[in-house]
Design a protein around this motif. Structure first.
Motif, PDB file in Angstrom:
ATOM      1  N   ASP A   1      37.997  43.532  26.914  1.00 54.90           N
ATOM      2  CA  ASP A   1      38.299  44.789  27.590  1.00 54.90           C
ATOM      3  C   ASP A   1      37.937  44.699  29.075  1.00 54.90           C
ATOM      4  O   ASP A   1      36.802  44.932  29.465  1.00 54.90           O
ATOM      5  CB  ASP A   1      37.530  45.932  26.898  1.00 54.90           C
ATOM      6  CG  ASP A   1      37.921  47.306  27.404  1.00 54.90           C
ATOM      7  OD1 ASP A   1      38.451  47.413  28.529  1.00 54.90           O
ATOM      8  OD2 ASP A   1      37.686  48.275  26.666  1.00 54.90           O
ATOM      9  N   SER A   2      38.928  44.368  29.909  1.00 59.27           N
ATOM     10  CA  SER A   2      38.698  44.220  31.353  1.00 59.27           C
ATOM     11  C   SER A   2      38.332  45.537  32.014  1.00 59.27           C
ATOM     12  O   SER A   2      37.519  45.561  32.938  1.00 59.27           O
ATOM     13  CB  SER A   2      39.940  43.654  32.041  1.00 59.27           C
ATOM     14  OG  SER A   2      40.153  42.342  31.630  1.00 59.27           O
ATOM     15  N   ASN A   3      38.932  46.631  31.558  1.00 59.52           N
ATOM     16  CA  ASN A   3      38.622  47.935  32.146  1.00 59.52           C
ATOM     17  C   ASN A   3      37.156  48.298  31.927  1.00 59.52           C
ATOM     18  O   ASN A   3      36.483  48.769  32.845  1.00 59.52           O
ATOM     19  CB  ASN A   3      39.519  49.034  31.559  1.00 59.52           C
ATOM     20  CG  ASN A   3      40.942  48.912  32.035  1.00 59.52           C
ATOM     21  OD1 ASN A   3      41.199  48.557  33.185  1.00 59.52           O
ATOM     22  ND2 ASN A   3      41.887  49.185  31.156  1.00 59.52           N
TER      23      ASN A   3
ATOM     24  N   LEU B   1      28.391  35.889  35.354  1.00 59.84           N
ATOM     25  CA  LEU B   1      29.714  36.520  35.300  1.00 59.84           C
ATOM     26  C   LEU B   1      29.625  37.953  35.808  1.00 59.84           C
ATOM     27  O   LEU B   1      30.434  38.386  36.638  1.00 59.84           O
ATOM     28  CB  LEU B   1      30.260  36.490  33.869  1.00 59.84           C
ATOM     29  CG  LEU B   1      31.572  37.242  33.653  1.00 59.84           C
ATOM     30  CD1 LEU B   1      32.712  36.605  34.444  1.00 59.84           C
ATOM     31  CD2 LEU B   1      31.910  37.295  32.160  1.00 59.84           C
ATOM     32  N   LYS B   2      28.636  38.678  35.328  1.00 60.18           N
ATOM     33  CA  LYS B   2      28.471  40.077  35.737  1.00 60.18           C
ATOM     34  C   LYS B   2      28.180  40.169  37.235  1.00 60.18           C
ATOM     35  O   LYS B   2      28.734  41.029  37.925  1.00 60.18           O
ATOM     36  CB  LYS B   2      27.344  40.723  34.924  1.00 60.18           C
ATOM     37  CG  LYS B   2      27.288  42.226  35.053  1.00 60.18           C
ATOM     38  CD  LYS B   2      26.290  42.816  34.073  1.00 60.18           C
ATOM     39  CE  LYS B   2      26.296  44.325  34.138  1.00 60.18           C
ATOM     40  NZ  LYS B   2      25.296  44.907  33.236  1.00 60.18           N
TER      41      LYS B   2
ATOM     42  N   LEU C   1      30.095  31.710  40.926  1.00 67.92           N
ATOM     43  CA  LEU C   1      30.561  31.537  39.554  1.00 67.92           C
ATOM     44  C   LEU C   1      30.977  30.093  39.248  1.00 67.92           C
ATOM     45  O   LEU C   1      30.495  29.515  38.271  1.00 67.92           O
ATOM     46  CB  LEU C   1      31.686  32.526  39.239  1.00 67.92           C
ATOM     47  CG  LEU C   1      32.147  32.570  37.787  1.00 67.92           C
ATOM     48  CD1 LEU C   1      30.986  32.921  36.848  1.00 67.92           C
ATOM     49  CD2 LEU C   1      33.282  33.576  37.619  1.00 67.92           C
ATOM     50  N   PRO C   2      31.829  29.450  40.074  1.00 67.99           N
ATOM     51  CA  PRO C   2      32.212  28.071  39.734  1.00 67.99           C
ATOM     52  C   PRO C   2      31.018  27.110  39.709  1.00 67.99           C
ATOM     53  O   PRO C   2      30.914  26.264  38.809  1.00 67.99           O
ATOM     54  CB  PRO C   2      33.207  27.671  40.823  1.00 67.99           C
ATOM     55  CG  PRO C   2      33.454  28.859  41.660  1.00 67.99           C
ATOM     56  CD  PRO C   2      32.544  29.960  41.234  1.00 67.99           C
TER      57      PRO C   2
ATOM     58  N   GLU D   1      41.616  36.677  33.498  1.00 64.07           N
ATOM     59  CA  GLU D   1      41.912  35.246  33.640  1.00 64.07           C
ATOM     60  C   GLU D   1      40.646  34.406  33.460  1.00 64.07           C
ATOM     61  O   GLU D   1      40.663  33.383  32.779  1.00 64.07           O
ATOM     62  CB  GLU D   1      42.538  34.952  35.016  1.00 64.07           C
ATOM     63  CG  GLU D   1      43.992  35.328  35.116  1.00 64.07           C
ATOM     64  CD  GLU D   1      44.865  34.636  34.072  1.00 64.07           C
ATOM     65  OE1 GLU D   1      44.799  33.387  33.959  1.00 64.07           O
ATOM     66  OE2 GLU D   1      45.600  35.338  33.355  1.00 64.07           O
ATOM     67  N   GLU D   2      39.568  34.860  34.058  1.00 61.24           N
ATOM     68  CA  GLU D   2      38.302  34.120  33.978  1.00 61.24           C
ATOM     69  C   GLU D   2      37.831  33.999  32.534  1.00 61.24           C
ATOM     70  O   GLU D   2      37.349  32.952  32.112  1.00 61.24           O
ATOM     71  CB  GLU D   2      37.237  34.812  34.838  1.00 61.24           C
ATOM     72  CG  GLU D   2      35.886  34.141  34.836  1.00 61.24           C
ATOM     73  CD  GLU D   2      35.886  32.728  35.407  1.00 61.24           C
ATOM     74  OE1 GLU D   2      35.109  31.891  34.901  1.00 61.24           O
ATOM     75  OE2 GLU D   2      36.651  32.449  36.341  1.00 61.24           O
ATOM     76  N   LEU D   3      37.986  35.061  31.771  1.00 61.21           N
ATOM     77  CA  LEU D   3      37.478  35.060  30.402  1.00 61.21           C
ATOM     78  C   LEU D   3      38.325  34.230  29.439  1.00 61.21           C
ATOM     79  O   LEU D   3      37.969  34.083  28.278  1.00 61.21           O
ATOM     80  CB  LEU D   3      37.287  36.478  29.896  1.00 61.21           C
ATOM     81  CG  LEU D   3      36.027  37.120  30.480  1.00 61.21           C
ATOM     82  CD1 LEU D   3      35.985  38.595  30.206  1.00 61.21           C
ATOM     83  CD2 LEU D   3      34.773  36.452  29.954  1.00 61.21           C
TER      84      LEU D   3
END
Length: 195
Positions: free
Chosen positions: A163-165, A107-108, A73-74, A131-133
């Motif tokens: 919506d993290s969930n 991201l996914k 990701l980074p 946090e990432e978003l």
């Protein structure tokens, strides 16, 4: 979407020294996608590309594909900014949607890897997603213009709704669906190594 038609690996190609000298390629400091970053700096200086029918470069099951890749990701976010700058430099805006779609896929993939390799607890992963978003880079995902179906993707809707969930649940469902494929790859890899 997200399929590379042109192979990006640097080791599967031959280059003219004059093209390399003209490009004055600079290190990017990334470890995942370094081959693509190399080619992004070089390709504007090429007058032609010849693609062989024979494939002399293959990824194997193992390495980055069998554990959580902390660099994915980074590094690919850094690569996104490199691509974005080159798009602006060369006024090649017709590919902007594709790099935004790829950003969503990265991201996914990162979330799916955390779930598949049980890097953190579900609660920690959800917190990490939230946090990432907060990174403004993800606002670009919502700017996809020429692919209306993309914005209807449940994962994109979960990003838009913060919506993290829902994001976690969608990725967990995908990971469960891919278990048989990962198991088959492990078995084939084991057999090929021990023949």
């Amino acid at each position: 979407m997200g399929i590379n038609i042109l192979s990006v690996n640097m080791w599967g190609k031959l280059y003219r020294k004059s093209s390399l000298n003209a490009a004055n390629i600079q290190p990017t400091g990334i470890t995942t996608g370094e081959d693509l970053a190399f080619n992004l700096q070089l390709f504007p200086y090429l007058s032609k590309i010849y693609i062989l029918k024979e494939c002399g470069y293959n990824y194997r099951f193992g390495g980055m594909t069998t554990r959580y890749n902390t660099c994915l990701l980074p590094d690919l976010k850094k690569l996104y900014y490199i691509k974005k700058a080159l798009i602006d430099k060369y006024q090649y805006h017709k590919v902007s949607d594709y790099i935004r779609i790829e950003l969503k896929n990265v991201l996914k993939s990162d979330i799916c890897q955390m779930i598949a390799f049980k890097v953190r607890s579900p609660k920690e992963i959800k917190n990490r997603i939230s946090e990432e978003l907060k990174d403004p880079i993800y606002k670009d995902i919502m700017q996809v213009q020429n692919h209306p179906a993309f914005l209807e993707d449940p994962f994109i809707k979960a990003i838009a709704a913060y919506d993290s969930n829902m994001r976690y649940d969608l990725c967990k469902k995908q990971v469960k669906k891919e278990i048989p494929i990962r198991l088959l790859k492990k078995i084939i890899s084991f057999i090929l190594i021990h023949i």
